[in-house]
Design an enzyme around this catalytic site. Structure first.
Site, PDB file in Angstrom:
ATOM      1  N   SER A 156      33.828 -31.346  16.769  1.00 51.54           N
ATOM      2  CA  SER A 156      33.694 -31.913  18.110  1.00 51.54           C
ATOM      3  C   SER A 156      34.864 -32.855  18.386  1.00 51.54           C
ATOM      4  O   SER A 156      36.021 -32.447  18.237  1.00 51.54           O
ATOM      5  CB  SER A 156      32.344 -32.627  18.230  1.00 51.54           C
ATOM      6  OG  SER A 156      32.053 -32.927  19.571  1.00 51.54           O
ATOM      7  N   ARG A 225      23.125 -41.086  27.391  1.00 49.18           N
ATOM      8  CA  ARG A 225      22.907 -40.354  26.152  1.00 49.18           C
ATOM      9  C   ARG A 225      22.014 -39.133  26.370  1.00 49.18           C
ATOM     10  O   ARG A 225      22.241 -38.069  25.794  1.00 49.18           O
ATOM     11  CB  ARG A 225      22.292 -41.292  25.109  1.00 49.18           C
ATOM     12  CG  ARG A 225      21.919 -40.645  23.797  1.00 49.18           C
ATOM     13  CD  ARG A 225      23.132 -40.095  23.060  1.00 49.18           C
ATOM     14  NE  ARG A 225      22.802 -39.731  21.685  1.00 49.18           N
ATOM     15  CZ  ARG A 225      23.667 -39.212  20.828  1.00 49.18           C
ATOM     16  NH1 ARG A 225      24.917 -39.003  21.207  1.00 49.18           N
ATOM     17  NH2 ARG A 225      23.319 -38.910  19.603  1.00 49.18           N
ATOM     18  N   ASP A 320      27.266 -22.593  21.349  1.00 47.88           N
ATOM     19  CA  ASP A 320      27.850 -23.878  21.766  1.00 47.88           C
ATOM     20  C   ASP A 320      28.403 -23.715  23.180  1.00 47.88           C
ATOM     21  O   ASP A 320      29.394 -23.025  23.389  1.00 47.88           O
ATOM     22  CB  ASP A 320      28.961 -24.266  20.788  1.00 47.88           C
ATOM     23  CG  ASP A 320      29.594 -25.620  21.108  1.00 47.88           C
ATOM     24  OD1 ASP A 320      29.285 -26.203  22.169  1.00 47.88           O
ATOM     25  OD2 ASP A 320      30.393 -26.095  20.276  1.00 47.88           O
ATOM     26  N   HIS A 353      26.004 -26.785  20.194  1.00 45.78           N
ATOM     27  CA  HIS A 353      27.089 -27.624  19.692  1.00 45.78           C
ATOM     28  C   HIS A 353      26.693 -28.389  18.432  1.00 45.78           C
ATOM     29  O   HIS A 353      27.497 -28.554  17.514  1.00 45.78           O
ATOM     30  CB  HIS A 353      27.517 -28.602  20.793  1.00 45.78           C
ATOM     31  CG  HIS A 353      28.681 -29.459  20.412  1.00 45.78           C
ATOM     32  ND1 HIS A 353      29.928 -28.939  20.175  1.00 45.78           N
ATOM     33  CD2 HIS A 353      28.779 -30.796  20.205  1.00 45.78           C
ATOM     34  CE1 HIS A 353      30.762 -29.925  19.845  1.00 45.78           C
ATOM     35  NE2 HIS A 353      30.087 -31.056  19.859  1.00 45.78           N
ATOM     36  N   ASP A 354      25.471 -28.871  18.379  1.00 45.68           N
ATOM     37  CA  ASP A 354      25.012 -29.675  17.243  1.00 45.68           C
ATOM     38  C   ASP A 354      25.054 -28.918  15.918  1.00 45.68           C
ATOM     39  O   ASP A 354      24.922 -29.539  14.853  1.00 45.68           O
ATOM     40  CB  ASP A 354      23.583 -30.160  17.484  1.00 45.68           C
ATOM     41  CG  ASP A 354      23.554 -31.625  17.914  1.00 45.68           C
ATOM     42  OD1 ASP A 354      24.643 -32.222  18.044  1.00 45.68           O
ATOM     43  OD2 ASP A 354      22.458 -32.165  18.117  1.00 45.68           O
TER      44      ASP A 354
END
Lengths: 373, 373
Positions: A156, A225, A320, A353-354
């Site tokens: 990332s 967040r 992602d 993405h994680d």
């Protein structure tokens, strides 16, 4: 601190903070001096300092890479990847992870004390770029006596730093591992970050960034967040994890409590984040990511960013949607055009993405294989 | 108001507001009485009331469908689709568009006066569902003397209402046109809405919804709108429209002003929204959308929601990631299983979810063809 003392230290994960005189010349024209850098190291630096690997963390990460966080006791954020016998093998490599410039975990950032005023910088802290983060890391490596990295590794925003390292200091980087990353922030990436920044700035407790002796803009930061967190997960992953399942109660409340598990999860993600992160740092680091465009820094042609001195390994994840595979492919094409050796794998994962932070034996094998070569 | 006066009125776009005694029994168990409904009509209702089309609007829409907004003077939101000789031809059809229950454009919602207290409902307004919106529209059609609709038409949340109409009153709907919509809100859909609600509720001006005689929670609502707006556009569309282009200034400001055009655009979207929309209505309508799951209302099987009495036309857009084509396909499969006639087209557009509101000759042809059949 001497290198000898570092090597002699047998404790796994040596947490340090150093104040370097600099000056650090920033892309925005300002100069920072001194430059505080919090970092951890693992393993032993060879006599010729040839076995160093720099691991770069993501937006809200820290330098507690592979040993428990000193305050929370939580495991290091990439403990499964870094350690003795692990893919980034600390029996073989000397691994460094530094908190990025602009952050709030010990390195210079808006929450640090401005030596001129004796008060927290707040929004008087200079706006920084990904390249500025890399320049600060280079100062740290100078300090540690590391002229050239065996590898720089990051996922990332860490991958952006790895790319920027190779572009800025090609002679200092033998290899770069770039995971779930991109060579530039797209309009959609910028849009999501702008929502987050506006959420922070809309919080009356933000007070133009001057809140360090008062209540912090926690509610705005929590919303920021939450919005960002959605982009870290895939639609399929969210559906698998939560679907439309309700909380413990049996039926809908016909109210505005968190009826759905996904609501409760997001609220928790937002609130718990505000305990560990500074709102101004969130503004500065998201700004750095939005400014990031490697091609733009090199005459508009991404291939110009790279020399053939570094070999690359790129990994993307098929779900992602923050930094999709197409972004990695664009980098691979530029590396091919630059004549740099590159291997590229798209991994399949439901987690979006994680995925780069989660258990992935394939990713482990790829990283271990690339570093072992 | 009599039907005769309606038919005699030659002005295009008759804007009315009616107070119906109800009572309206809501899914949440509450009862609403009276029920205020603001609506517009176009064209002339046949003697047998067989030529009525109900058009349902989206989340932040209104009943000013095809004539200028009385306050802003802006064209009706679907003027290109509805009018004499247009795909929904008002020379042929009597077209009704009503502001949804829970909204703030004249129909009963949290900003309306609670007859019991004489003050705005605020969060004491009952939580509503998409089906409740449809029930309110059915009351209006009763009032207008329309027993059965020639068609119900809607995009996005309007499509949810169209589906809910066919499921709730199958004998009252001859045909349904469902554009860029879904039969349920997914975890990701809920997540984005929850971010918006939390942004509103984080604004201290929200005051648990009791702000009607004070300053409204405009900053929170603007952030909510910004987050939602990203989901209405495709990544490719954002890139085409803005890319990484900077505002008028030549170079990055190295500050937190809107450097990028996409930032400025989003900020404008957020701010201008707060002039025209009520924050509590935003909470209520997003809640209704999140609660929406047609299958769940019918024993967990979507096909059970539908009878064969209605014929359907479904349209999706290939770059719509809010309600992607897969959601429309799931509806088509359920309609097939229910034995309902259905035609389905996926249109290609760079504009994501918003495509249903934009100029699309293909969509026009599909709607005109389906209604003409």
């Amino acid at each position: 601190m001497s290198l000898a003392s570092l090597s002699d230290d047998q404790r796994f994960g040596l947490s340090r903070r150093v104040s370097l005189p600099g000056p650090l010349h920033l892309d925005g024209g300002a100069t920072l001096s001194p430059v505080e850098i919090a970092y951890e190291t693992y393993g032993t630096l060879d006599r010729d300092a040839g076995n160093a690997i720099l691991v770069c963390h993501a937006l809200t990460g820290d330098h507690h890479l592979a040993s428990p966080h000193p305050r929370t006791g939580k495991p290091g954020w990439w403990q499964r990847m870094v350690g003795p016998g692990k893919p980034i093998d600390t029996n073989r490599f000397f691994v460094v992870c530094a908190n990025v410039l602009g952050s709030c975990m010990g390195s210079s950032g808006p929450a640090s004390i401005n030596p001129v005023t004796g008060r927290a910088w707040g929004m008087a802290f200079p706006v920084i770029t990904i390249r500025d983060m890399v320049r600060a890391q280079a100062l740290l490596l100078d300090h540690l006596g590391i002229a050239r990295l065996a590898a720089v590794v990051g996922g990332s925003m860490g991958g952006m730093q790895a790319l920027s390292w190779a572009a800025t200091y090609p002679q200092r980087v033998a290899a770069a591992v770039v995971i779930a990353s991109t060579a530039r922030h797209t309009a959609q990436n910028i849009a999501f970050h702008e929502v987050g920044r506006q959420a922070v700035m809309a919080d009356p407790n933000w007070r133009e960034g001057d809140y360090y002796d008062r209540e912090a803009p926690a509610r705005g930061l929590a919303v920021a967040r939450m919005a960002a967190h959605i982009t870290y997960l895939s639609e399929a992953g969210l559906t698998e994890k939560f679907g439309r399942r309700l909380q413990a109660r049996e039926a809908k409340s016909f109210g505005f409590d968190a009826d759905f598990q996904v609501e409760s999860y997001l609220r928790h993600q937002g609130l718990s984040f505000t305990d560990r992160f500074d709102a101004n740092s969130y503004l500065y680091i998201t700004r750095a990511m939005d400014y990031y465009d490697l091609a733009e820094e090199h005459g508009g042609r991404l291939a110009n960013a790279f020399a053939s001195a570094t070999r690359f390994c790129l990994v993307s994840f098929d779900t992602d949607w923050l930094y999709p595979t197409a972004e990695s492919r664009a980098i691979v094409q530029a590396l091919n055009a630059a004549g740099a050796p590159v291997s590229f794998v798209e991994l399949s994962s439901p987690y979006g993405h994680d995925a780069f932070l989660l258990d992935s034996p394939e990713l482990d094998r790829i990283v271990a294989g690339f570093l072992g070569a």
